[in-house]
Design an enzyme around this catalytic site. Structure first.
Site, mmCIF file in Angstrom:
data_model
loop_
_atom_site.group_PDB
_atom_site.id
_atom_site.type_symbol
_atom_site.label_atom_id
_atom_site.label_comp_id
_atom_site.label_asym_id
_atom_site.label_seq_id
_atom_site.Cartn_x
_atom_site.Cartn_y
_atom_site.Cartn_z
ATOM 1 N N HIS A 126 -28.323 32.570 -4.346
ATOM 2 C CA HIS A 126 -26.865 32.640 -4.381
ATOM 3 C C HIS A 126 -26.396 33.823 -3.534
ATOM 4 C CE1 HIS A 126 -26.072 29.962 -8.016
ATOM 5 N NE2 HIS A 126 -27.387 30.077 -8.009
ATOM 6 N N ASN A 151 -24.903 35.763 -8.886
ATOM 7 C CA ASN A 151 -26.097 35.261 -9.565
ATOM 8 C C ASN A 151 -27.298 35.899 -8.879
ATOM 9 O OD1 ASN A 151 -28.464 33.677 -10.167
ATOM 10 N ND2 ASN A 151 -27.154 32.051 -10.918
ATOM 11 N N ASP A 195 -21.273 32.006 -12.300
ATOM 12 C CA ASP A 195 -21.914 30.782 -11.831
ATOM 13 C C ASP A 195 -21.683 29.718 -12.901
ATOM 14 O OD1 ASP A 195 -23.531 28.734 -10.999
ATOM 15 O OD2 ASP A 195 -25.420 29.823 -11.278
ATOM 16 N N HIS A 227 -39.964 13.751 13.975
ATOM 17 C CA HIS A 227 -40.279 14.841 14.891
ATOM 18 C C HIS A 227 -41.728 14.842 15.354
ATOM 19 C CE1 HIS A 227 -37.124 16.185 11.958
ATOM 20 N NE2 HIS A 227 -36.470 16.438 13.083
ATOM 21 N N CYS A 262 -41.281 15.664 5.516
ATOM 22 C CA CYS A 262 -41.074 16.442 6.743
ATOM 23 C C CYS A 262 -40.988 17.930 6.401
ATOM 24 C CB CYS A 262 -39.792 15.980 7.430
ATOM 25 S SG CYS A 262 -39.381 16.901 8.937
ATOM 26 N N ASN A 273 -22.102 26.507 -12.402
ATOM 27 C CA ASN A 273 -22.967 25.359 -12.116
ATOM 28 C C ASN A 273 -22.169 24.073 -11.951
ATOM 29 O OD1 ASN A 273 -25.870 25.504 -11.719
ATOM 30 N ND2 ASN A 273 -25.941 26.582 -13.682
ATOM 31 N N GLU A 295 -27.838 35.239 -14.593
ATOM 32 C CA GLU A 295 -29.264 34.898 -14.500
ATOM 33 C C GLU A 295 -30.103 36.154 -14.274
ATOM 34 O OE1 GLU A 295 -32.079 31.352 -12.627
ATOM 35 O OE2 GLU A 295 -30.119 31.737 -11.758
#
Length: 616
Positions: A326, A8, A197, A566, A589, A199, A38
């Site tokens: 990918h 992909n 792919d 953190h 974060c 999915n 894609e």
């Protein structure tokens, strides 16, 4: 050996730009058959630099849809490395090719060997409307190529969010029709290889954060039903060779830095079914996988994250990951004999008019082009050299001999073709001394004269500024008197001529006049100096802008909260999903996404920003 790679690319043009050329990309993957998903191209966007490479034959299925967010979204391409595209016995060169899998696309070029038309007329598709089948193939998600010993499916499976009912329905219909096409070939005793792919991560081992009910998803259950272990006829080639390998992922979220901690999914697959190529089929243990698959693995070296090289993810602020989200997956087949001589199918990119330039589209036909008209200018037959044509000015008589001509016929062509001569009303030519000519032209627009210069305007005093009207009038008197009055009243002028002459000839008036003129010049100079002094320089403006931007950054930095895990500044995100919070900002974060057991990964901090969502 026959190497097949599925990848992909997340935009074929982007990957070609990343590697420098299409040929370099294909050579880097080093495979006999390369299946891309894609590609994000429409057929009108296909050009030679991204569709044709020396030593490869290519086959494209591009999106045809015009729905919101679906234009140029998907698309697949199959590249086959061959020594010859004609009269070849190579297995990599397809015998036949078909775009889509419903058999309904007009330019899919279905052949008798693929039986696309027979499948389209099959009763198994009666439950689907023709428009629904065309919509399934309209997104450019499948390319079928037949290679003699097996049929290869290059698939880009649709993605569907859990709350998107329309896409879930489309995805369900897509795989339902696709399985019927596989059943169609299976009933014919054909060997099938499916790459791409899909999915779908079939099992919990194929997902980083699989929940307890992960495998209950309808599409995961459907995928496992295709496998031999689930009662189907396909084998997952990677899991057959690496049955217990964990953290074997092929895709990662593109905007969370999850590749840093290998926090992804395995959704790129290679499936295979059918008998081996040996003459004996009933011997136990013989299959296409056990007899002909030498190796299958994930090409992690093509990942965007380079351990030890790529800096730590910081919310994407200082790290730009180049490449697809990918990585490729490959399988190597062994003991695959040659097939009878054949040529590349008509669906090959070499025959696409938009790529080879055999046919114009509407856009190219309406493009503005440069004027290519040429006007030939002939000289007089008696002239041995080219003659210069000059414009005769009024009250001017000009004679030019042939040996004085300096304007070549090429220059004349340039003058005429550039459209400078709009209308020729009259031309008179007379002959002097056999070959001398006088050319008089009366034109509305004449030929340009390179020596003609623009007349300079008479010197004018500089224009006074608005401030000068409000300045105090300077004193013009000598000897320290406050003012000097120069009377020009009617009585004083008419008193006597002698007095007038004496007054005009006095040096006092000359001094007063000169002083006034000098004062005006000084006023203008002072005003210009004052304006220059008050005008900020570029450096001042740049410095002021920099200081203002730093002030804004400091205020923004002060308003950014620190994450709990953190104690580091968070990163701002925006809700892009339609709903009541669409467009609203929030803080999370800034570290990369990863397993919760690792303290170095992103913590669970979340905070809404003070701004309200925009009304859209």
């Amino acid at each position: 050996m026959l190497k097949i790679v599925t990848y992909n690319v997340n935009g074929l043009r982007q990957r070609v730009s990343q590697f420098g050329s299409l040929l370099k990309l294909l050579n880097a993957l080093d495979a006999d058959i390369l299946c891309f998903q894609e590609i994000k191209l429409t057929k009108q966007e296909l050009t030679t630099d991204i569709a044709m490479a020396e030593g490869y034959e290519s086959f494209f299925s591009c999106t045809r849809t015009s729905g919101k967010g679906r234009v140029g979204y998907s698309g697949v391409a199959t590249f086959c490395r061959v020594k010859s595209a004609f009269s070849s016995v190579e297995v990599a060169l397809p015998v036949a090719a078909e775009e889509g899998f419903t058999g309904l696309l007009e330019n899919s070029c279905p052949s008798d060997s693929l039986s696309g038309q027979s499948f389209a007329d099959n009763h198994c598709l009666k439950e689907f409307a023709r428009d629904e089948l065309l919509a399934i193939d309209g997104e450019g998600r499948c390319m079928i190529t037949e290679h003699g010993h097996f049929v290869l499916f290059n698939i880009y499976g649709p993605r569907a969010d859990p709350d998107d009912a329309d896409r879930i329905k489309f995805k369900s219909a897509f795989y339902k029709v696709l399985q019927k096409r596989w059943d169609f070939f299976q009933n014919q005793g054909r060997r099938i290889i499916v790459v791409g792919d899909l999915n779908i991560a079939p099992s919990a081992i194929d997902r980083c954060d699989a929940a307890p009910d992960f495998e209950k998803n309808e599409f995961r259950r459907w995928f496992r039903s295709l496998l031999v272990k689930g009662g189907g006829y396909f084998l997952d080639v990677f899991r057959e060779i690496h049955p217990e390998r964990r953290d074997a992922y092929t895709c990662w979220p593109p905007h969370t830095g999850a590749e840093e901690f290998n926090y992804g999914s395995r959704i790129d697959h290679i499936l295979a079914c059918g008998f081996c190529l040996h003459e004996v089929h009933d011997i136990e243990g013989h299959s296409l996988i056990s007899c002909h698959v030498k190796d299958c693995d994930i090409m992690t070296e093509f990942g965007r994250w380079k351990p030890g090289i790529t800096p730590r993810w910081n919310g994407g602020r200082s790290t730009k990951l180049e490449g697809s989200d990918h990585v490729p997956v490959y399988a190597v087949l062994k003991d695959i004999p040659d097939i009878p001589a054949h040529s590349t199918p008509l669906l090959s990119a070499r025959y696409i008019p938009e790529i080879r330039g055999f046919q114009q589209n509407i856009v190219s036909m309406l493009m503005k082009r440069k004027d290519a008209k040429e006007v030939t200018v002939s000289c007089m037959a008696s002239c041995s050299t080219s003659q210069q044509t000059r414009k005769l000015m009024p009250h001017e008589n000009t004679k030019t001999s042939a040996r004085d001509c300096s304007l070549s016929s090429i220059d004349s062509v340039q003058y005429f073709s550039s459209g400078l001569v709009a209308k020729e009303s009259e031309m008179k030519i007379s002959e002097t001394v056999g070959f001398a000519v006088i050319v008089e032209q009366e034109c509305s627009r004449s030929l340009p004269n390179p020596q003609k210069t623009k007349k300079a305007k008479p010197t004018q005093p500089s224009q006074r500024t608005l401030k000068s009207f409000f300045q105090r009038v300077p004193n013009l008197a000598n000897g320290g008197s406050d003012s000097t009055k120069v009377s020009t009243s009617h009585d004083e002028v008419d008193s006597s001529n002698s007095q007038y002459d004496h007054f005009m000839g006095t040096p006092e008036l000359d001094q007063i006049s000169g002083t006034a003129e000098k004062s005006d010049d000084n006023i203008r100079a002072e005003e210009e100096e004052r304006e220059v002094a008050c005008t900020p320089t570029q450096e001042d403006k740049k410095h002021a802008s920099l200081m203002e931007w730093r002030r804004i950054q400091e205020r923004m930095q002060a308003s950014i909260p620190l994450c709990v895990g953190h104690k580091e500044p968070c990163v701002a995100r925006v809700v892009k999903k339609q709903g009541p919070n669409f467009g609203r900002r929030f803080y999370v974060c800034a570290r990369a996404e990863g397993p919760a057991s690792n303290p170095e990964t992103r913590c669970d901090f979340f905070k809404w920003a003070a701004s309200k969502p925009k009304n859209r």
